[in-house]
Design a protein around this motif. Sequence first.
Motif, PDB file in Angstrom:
ATOM      1  N   THR A   1       0.847  -1.197   0.000  1.00  0.00           N
ATOM      2  CA  THR A   1       0.000   0.000   0.000  1.00  0.00           C
ATOM      3  C   THR A   1       0.886   1.253   0.000  1.00  0.00           C
ATOM      4  N   GLU A   2       0.251   2.417   0.054  1.00  0.00           N
ATOM      5  CA  GLU A   2       0.995   3.678   0.053  1.00  0.00           C
ATOM      6  C   GLU A   2       1.923   3.791   1.254  1.00  0.00           C
ATOM      7  N   GLU A   3       1.568   3.084   2.348  1.00  0.00           N
ATOM      8  CA  GLU A   3       2.423   3.113   3.540  1.00  0.00           C
ATOM      9  C   GLU A   3       3.814   2.570   3.246  1.00  0.00           C
ATOM     10  N   ALA A   4       3.950   1.773   2.183  1.00  0.00           N
ATOM     11  CA  ALA A   4       5.244   1.189   1.834  1.00  0.00           C
ATOM     12  C   ALA A   4       6.046   2.104   0.926  1.00  0.00           C
ATOM     13  N   GLY A   5       5.559   3.325   0.700  1.00  0.00           N
ATOM     14  CA  GLY A   5       6.319   4.303  -0.067  1.00  0.00           C
ATOM     15  C   GLY A   5       6.527   3.900  -1.506  1.00  0.00           C
ATOM     16  N   GLN A   6       7.800   3.915  -1.929  1.00  0.00           N
ATOM     17  CA  GLN A   6       8.130   3.664  -3.325  1.00  0.00           C
ATOM     18  C   GLN A   6       7.744   2.268  -3.807  1.00  0.00           C
ATOM     19  N   PHE A   7       7.430   1.364  -2.883  1.00  0.00           N
ATOM     20  CA  PHE A   7       7.080  -0.004  -3.266  1.00  0.00           C
ATOM     21  C   PHE A   7       5.568  -0.179  -3.462  1.00  0.00           C
ATOM     22  N   ASN A   8       4.828   0.890  -3.348  1.00  0.00           N
ATOM     23  CA  ASN A   8       3.370   0.864  -3.474  1.00  0.00           C
ATOM     24  C   ASN A   8       2.938   0.155  -4.771  1.00  0.00           C
ATOM     25  N   GLY A   9       2.016  -0.808  -4.622  1.00  0.00           N
ATOM     26  CA  GLY A   9       1.448  -1.508  -5.779  1.00  0.00           C
ATOM     27  C   GLY A   9       2.184  -2.760  -6.186  1.00  0.00           C
ATOM     28  N   LEU A  10       3.354  -3.010  -5.612  1.00  0.00           N
ATOM     29  CA  LEU A  10       4.114  -4.203  -5.979  1.00  0.00           C
ATOM     30  C   LEU A  10       3.621  -5.416  -5.195  1.00  0.00           C
ATOM     31  N   ASP A  11       3.654  -6.581  -5.832  1.00  0.00           N
ATOM     32  CA  ASP A  11       3.207  -7.836  -5.225  1.00  0.00           C
ATOM     33  C   ASP A  11       4.259  -8.318  -4.233  1.00  0.00           C
ATOM     34  N   VAL A  12       3.877  -8.463  -2.973  1.00  0.00           N
ATOM     35  CA  VAL A  12       4.864  -8.797  -1.937  1.00  0.00           C
ATOM     36  C   VAL A  12       5.496 -10.175  -2.149  1.00  0.00           C
ATOM     37  N   LEU A  13       4.767 -11.081  -2.807  1.00  0.00           N
ATOM     38  CA  LEU A  13       5.316 -12.415  -3.046  1.00  0.00           C
ATOM     39  C   LEU A  13       6.015 -12.512  -4.407  1.00  0.00           C
ATOM     40  N   GLY A  14       6.078 -11.404  -5.114  1.00  0.00           N
ATOM     41  CA  GLY A  14       6.709 -11.415  -6.432  1.00  0.00           C
ATOM     42  C   GLY A  14       7.668 -10.266  -6.605  1.00  0.00           C
ATOM     43  N   ASP A  15       7.296  -9.284  -7.463  1.00  0.00           N
ATOM     44  CA  ASP A  15       8.215  -8.189  -7.753  1.00  0.00           C
ATOM     45  C   ASP A  15       8.470  -7.306  -6.549  1.00  0.00           C
ATOM     46  N   GLY A  16       7.541  -7.262  -5.597  1.00  0.00           N
ATOM     47  CA  GLY A  16       7.747  -6.467  -4.385  1.00  0.00           C
ATOM     48  C   GLY A  16       8.863  -7.033  -3.530  1.00  0.00           C
ATOM     49  N   ASN A  17       8.892  -8.325  -3.388  1.00  0.00           N
ATOM     50  CA  ASN A  17       9.947  -8.980  -2.615  1.00  0.00           C
ATOM     51  C   ASN A  17      11.312  -8.722  -3.255  1.00  0.00           C
ATOM     52  N   ALA A  18      11.360  -8.870  -4.580  1.00  0.00           N
ATOM     53  CA  ALA A  18      12.616  -8.650  -5.297  1.00  0.00           C
ATOM     54  C   ALA A  18      13.064  -7.195  -5.181  1.00  0.00           C
ATOM     55  N   ALA A  19      12.110  -6.272  -5.190  1.00  0.00           N
ATOM     56  CA  ALA A  19      12.445  -4.853  -5.106  1.00  0.00           C
ATOM     57  C   ALA A  19      13.043  -4.500  -3.749  1.00  0.00           C
ATOM     58  N   ILE A  20      12.524  -5.109  -2.699  1.00  0.00           N
ATOM     59  CA  ILE A  20      13.060  -4.861  -1.356  1.00  0.00           C
ATOM     60  C   ILE A  20      14.510  -5.331  -1.278  1.00  0.00           C
ATOM     61  N   VAL A  21      14.782  -6.527  -1.778  1.00  0.00           N
ATOM     62  CA  VAL A  21      16.147  -7.067  -1.760  1.00  0.00           C
ATOM     63  C   VAL A  21      17.080  -6.153  -2.560  1.00  0.00           C
ATOM     64  N   LYS A  22      16.616  -5.708  -3.718  1.00  0.00           N
ATOM     65  CA  LYS A  22      17.441  -4.832  -4.554  1.00  0.00           C
ATOM     66  C   LYS A  22      17.743  -3.518  -3.831  1.00  0.00           C
ATOM     67  N   TYR A  23      16.735  -2.977  -3.147  1.00  0.00           N
ATOM     68  CA  TYR A  23      16.909  -1.715  -2.435  1.00  0.00           C
ATOM     69  C   TYR A  23      17.955  -1.865  -1.327  1.00  0.00           C
ATOM     70  N   ILE A  24      17.854  -2.942  -0.576  1.00  0.00           N
ATOM     71  CA  ILE A  24      18.807  -3.162   0.522  1.00  0.00           C
ATOM     72  C   ILE A  24      20.210  -3.369  -0.033  1.00  0.00           C
ATOM     73  N   ASP A  25      20.295  -4.042  -1.142  1.00  0.00           N
ATOM     74  CA  ASP A  25      21.597  -4.280  -1.776  1.00  0.00           C
ATOM     75  C   ASP A  25      22.205  -2.945  -2.240  1.00  0.00           C
ATOM     76  N   GLU A  26      21.370  -2.133  -2.878  1.00  0.00           N
ATOM     77  CA  GLU A  26      21.871  -0.852  -3.397  1.00  0.00           C
ATOM     78  C   GLU A  26      22.348   0.081  -2.284  1.00  0.00           C
TER      79      GLU A  26
END
Length: 887
Positions: free
Chosen positions: A282-307
């Motif tokens: 949801t919007e509470e997740a900021g830039q990750f809003n709208g991403l599927d937590v079990l799919g592209d959202g999960n990958a985006a979180i890992v990428k963010y932490i890596d970066e």
Amino acid sequence: MNQDARKELTTLSLREKAATFAKETVSTQMKSFKRFGVWADWDNPYLTLSPDYEAAQIEVFGQMAMRGYIYRGRKPVHWSPSSRTALAEAELEYPEGHTSKSIYAMFKIISASPAAGSHLAEFFPHLCLTIWTTTPWTIPANAAVAVNPDLLYVVAEVKSALQGASTSSGGKQLNLGRILLSGERKPFLIVALDLVSTLESKWGVNLVIRKTFPGSDLEHCRYIHPVTGNDCPVVIGGDYITTESGTGLVHTAPGHGQEDYITGLKYGLPILSPVDDGGKFTEEAGQFNGLDVLGDGNAAIVKYIDEHSLLLLEEPYKHKYPYDWRTKKPTIFRATEQWFASVDGFRQTAMEAISKVTWIPSQAENRIVAMTASRSDWCISRQRNWGLPIPVFYHVHSKEPLITEETIAHVKTIVSNKGSDAWWYMSVEDLLPEKYRSKASDYQKGTDTMDVWFDSGSSWAAVLEKREGLSFPADLYLEGTDQHRGWFQSSLLTSIATTGKAPYSSVITHGFVLDEKGLKMSKSLGNVVDPDIVIAGGKNPKDGPGYGADVLRLWVSSVDYTGDVLIGPQILRQMSDIYRKLRGTLRFLLSNLHDWKPDYAVPYDELPKIDQHALFQLENVVKTIKENYESYQFYKIFQIIQRFAIVDLSNFYLDVAKDRLYVGGSSSFTRRTCQTVLAEHILSTVRIIAPILPHLAEDVWQNLPYEHKMDDGSITRFVFELKWPDVNEKWLSMPADEVEFWGVILEMRSEVNRVLENARTGKLIGSSLEAKVYLHVADDAISSRLKEVCIGKNDADQLHRIFITSQVEILATLNDEMVAQIPYTGSYSDEKASEVWIGVSRADGMKCERCWNYTTQVGTFDQHPTLCARCYNVVDVHPLPAVVGVS
């Protein structure tokens, strides 16, 4: 139905389709159960969607609510994004082969607690907490890092990569290795002392311990949230934090985990859950809003932490993960507003009630105790359009629920008369009782429905004491082992909460059916055994013969259901063989009662000893089988029936009986005594096998060649009109020494058959009737008794009849000269270590043309020179009876 078509359905049309589907499935299953021979009130089944059942369920809910056991709260529950509803533990499955994206990450400490200041000051600003998680998508909801106060933790300096370590291996991304190779400032990592060597190996680095301190010192340290940048605390967790895996520090998101939630309540942490019903941020997740937590959202979180240089290692992790049992898709833990049953309010009463129930097998009690003791509050609400509505109204503005004794009673009455669909098509004003109607515009109907386990768990209230002949509690609940967390538990909890008692006196749990190799059945493996095909046969009768329902039922009775059981073609063939042998035994009994009438029965005291012993065995079998029925040990019943009917009865008594049934004359005393025993066997056998083999029992009964009257004089039409055989104490009263003697006879018969077989192999004899048996027994008492039998007045008891030979001679003494004259011999020691010698020679005399026995009497009757005295008397007085054959 595809998703687009489903979206077009209104709530009522969807409920109509769901109800139609449920009723069609019930009808299909009912048809199968009828064919299996399951006895039930099929014309009046109880269904959870019937109005009277729904009304009873609402009453249970209302009673729990009025006692304070029902509340609405926001806490994490199993949530299915694919079906957009909360799920119970019993609605989950854990398929093999699930792989999660797991990471080791660093959370940078910005301030130390007073207790840890002296330990940690020198390591700033490069000091990091180290966590491991298999759900990176929950990191936006991170509220704390938890540690175990009783574990030792260390500050570990990353010195260098281990020799041979690379930046990637086996699917792992070794980010820490890249940091070392790049020459960046190496971080100081806080990890559990016991995990240092494990992490060195996994990360491929050398870790040098710089400080050691207890976990309690870390309380009140602060770190920067890896995604939001907020200031977050390190809190003290508990003994749920171990060193079996991970780092010993736990990323804590109270909105996404049960233990995290409990920790959050204890320390006043925010319950964040920035995920919507469809599993998207949801919007509470900021830039990750709208991403599927079990799919592209999960990958985006890992990428963010890596970066942001916070990722130490990423690797796939195979483990058991919960899936929605309907959609077969993975679930998540997510905090939502739900209705809960507070199990704590009646847990102790439930635990006490469990101890008063008979659990079969007994170890099932341990399982239900463990599951009930650890049961968290029960989430009873679901976000579905089908099912029974939770009868609650909400204030339009404050959202406060309206749930009173009056509102529940009013809705219950409506549902009882119109069914639960009324909740959707009736207005709020009509659904509210009179006293609230003036304020109807201030309220709206709730849309949540009840958990299916609350549905089934209310069956005791909807059925017991509401149907004629039934009472509370039930005698027995029966289901699989998985129902300790399902129906058994939900029934227990609802009943305890409202009545204070368990809804059942006994509970049977059974294992699951596997193939012959012990593998779980699946269509992909092609090892599914379809009960309908077992009964009716497949398309190719050679590969899939139809065995009928009774063979399947016989298999059920043969297995120890308390564990997993095996079934397959070979096992079914074996069952079919046993069934045919049992059927053959019953056919023999029937065929030899073709001219029988109950009035012909010979009084017990006048029966030959062999017949009295047969009734003694029968009564003991009936008694033992009754005990096993009462204790639900069906596999023991199977074993007893198989041994008694197929082995003991067929191989001994019926084998010996053929002579007097076929030869002694149609109305001879010995034939009538034998028929007396056969009639008792048929009456008892059909009753003891009927619960297991109803079709065979009824088949026998319908072919009984005489009428059987019940105690009131009426004719018994069907086998299930019979009651269980009454205990016959007279049959059981055979003296112990007599029982022991017949044990000696049976053992001796087996040994005599061994020597006869040797004589047959040596071509001395063909049929056993061509033989004469000699016996010498060292025990004088037994020897004397055997002599009495040999010359006894009752022909049926004589040894040569029992051995099915023409003659038996008891030798008082035994010498070498005598032994040398007898061609085949043998010996053994009986249970009392008394030596028994056996000899076999050709029988004396000539063969009777009618009975095939050898005797010196053949040739002494002028009118019938080829007959023995017994056959001569039968033929001279009566026409030769037809010999009854068994096909």
